[in-house]
Write a protein that holds these residues in place. Structure first.
Motif, PDB file in Angstrom:
ATOM      1  N   ASP A  74       4.088  11.051  -8.834  1.00 27.32           N
ATOM      2  CA  ASP A  74       3.266  12.025  -8.123  1.00 27.32           C
ATOM      3  C   ASP A  74       2.377  12.857  -9.029  1.00 27.32           C
ATOM      4  O   ASP A  74       1.219  13.120  -8.696  1.00 27.32           O
ATOM      5  N   ILE A 103       3.055  10.368  -2.877  1.00 31.51           N
ATOM      6  CA  ILE A 103       1.829   9.594  -3.087  1.00 31.51           C
ATOM      7  C   ILE A 103       1.199   9.203  -1.750  1.00 31.51           C
ATOM      8  O   ILE A 103      -0.023   9.174  -1.623  1.00 31.51           O
ATOM      9  N   VAL A 107      -3.374   3.450  -3.514  1.00 33.14           N
ATOM     10  CA  VAL A 107      -2.424   2.960  -4.521  1.00 33.14           C
ATOM     11  C   VAL A 107      -1.824   1.670  -3.994  1.00 33.14           C
ATOM     12  O   VAL A 107      -1.242   1.637  -2.911  1.00 33.14           O
ATOM     13  N   LEU A 147      -5.720   9.051  -2.247  1.00 35.20           N
ATOM     14  CA  LEU A 147      -5.859   8.072  -3.321  1.00 35.20           C
ATOM     15  C   LEU A 147      -5.293   6.759  -2.813  1.00 35.20           C
ATOM     16  O   LEU A 147      -4.210   6.741  -2.223  1.00 35.20           O
ATOM     17  N   ASP A 203       0.848  -1.192   0.000  1.00 31.88           N
ATOM     18  CA  ASP A 203       0.000   0.000   0.000  1.00 31.88           C
ATOM     19  C   ASP A 203       0.883   1.241   0.000  1.00 31.88           C
ATOM     20  O   ASP A 203       1.774   1.370   0.840  1.00 31.88           O
ATOM     21  N   TYR A 204       0.622   2.157  -0.929  1.00 29.52           N
ATOM     22  CA  TYR A 204       1.415   3.380  -1.027  1.00 29.52           C
ATOM     23  C   TYR A 204       0.595   4.654  -0.894  1.00 29.52           C
ATOM     24  O   TYR A 204       1.148   5.693  -0.540  1.00 29.52           O
ATOM     25  N   GLY A 205      -0.669   4.632  -1.182  1.00 26.60           N
ATOM     26  CA  GLY A 205      -1.473   5.845  -1.156  1.00 26.60           C
ATOM     27  C   GLY A 205      -1.873   6.272   0.242  1.00 26.60           C
ATOM     28  O   GLY A 205      -1.754   5.511   1.204  1.00 26.60           O
ATOM     29  N   ALA A 260      -8.837   4.574  -6.798  1.00 25.52           N
ATOM     30  CA  ALA A 260      -7.597   3.846  -6.530  1.00 25.52           C
ATOM     31  C   ALA A 260      -6.915   3.492  -7.843  1.00 25.52           C
ATOM     32  O   ALA A 260      -7.543   3.491  -8.903  1.00 25.52           O
ATOM     33  N   ALA A 274      -0.565  10.740 -10.166  1.00 25.27           N
ATOM     34  CA  ALA A 274      -1.402  10.449  -9.000  1.00 25.27           C
ATOM     35  C   ALA A 274      -2.223  11.688  -8.620  1.00 25.27           C
ATOM     36  O   ALA A 274      -3.411  11.571  -8.301  1.00 25.27           O
TER      37      ALA A 274
END
Length: 160
Positions: free
Chosen positions: A76, A102, A109, A107, A25-27, A89, A79
């Motif tokens: 970025d 991000i 991601v 959002l 998970d990055y968002g 997403a 995004a």
């Protein structure tokens, strides 16, 4: 709500398919669901750029980057464009970059990793084809659900 998938599986296990746990998970947003819009590409994020510029309300972009770790398919700027256009997403079978930025965006991601190298934009790729990874086939128009517990898909929108 901090978790979505456990309740969905408690109530709709027969209508859901669970992805292999290959994503990070990055968002800044962790829980999401929406209609699937697919992209198939390899080290060229032209089609991702094209889609983030469109209306993404109630939609989730699912990108098959063929598990490449040599180039990032989302950064970025794309995004931020996705947030501006209402995307819920972006799920990527590949890498992102600008992970710090991000993480601050509203959002969700999910991706398999990070790579600081951008892609070339050659206009290659395909939008809304059936794609397969993480032991699932993602069809445009199906629904996808995600949280910190994983990722699942269904043929129809499920109540929760």
């Amino acid at each position: 709500m901090l978790d979505l998938l456990p309740d969905l599986f408690d109530n709709h296990a027969d209508k859901l398919s669970l992805a292999q746990p290959i994503f990070n998970d990055y968002g800044g947003k962790k829980i999401f669901f929406g209609e699937i819009v697919t992209v198939s590409c390899y080290n060229d994020n032209s089609k991702v750029k094209e889609l983030v510029a469109t209306d993404g309300r109630n939609k989730v972009m699912v990108v098959d980057g063929k598990a490449s770790i040599t180039n990032a398919l989302l950064g970025d700027m794309l995004a931020e464009q996705a947030v501006k256009n209402g995307w819920q997403a972006i799920v990527i079978n590949g890498c992102i970059r600008d992970a710090g930025t991000i993480a601050t965006l509203p959002l969700a991601v999910k991706a398999i990793g990070c790579c600081p190298i951008k892609t070339e934009k050659l206009g290659k790729g395909e939008i809304n084809s059936i794609i397969s990874f993480a032991n699932l086939s993602f069809n445009p128009g199906q629904y996808i659900y995600g949280d910190s517990n994983g990722l699942a898909i269904s043929k129809a929108l499920l109540s929760f």
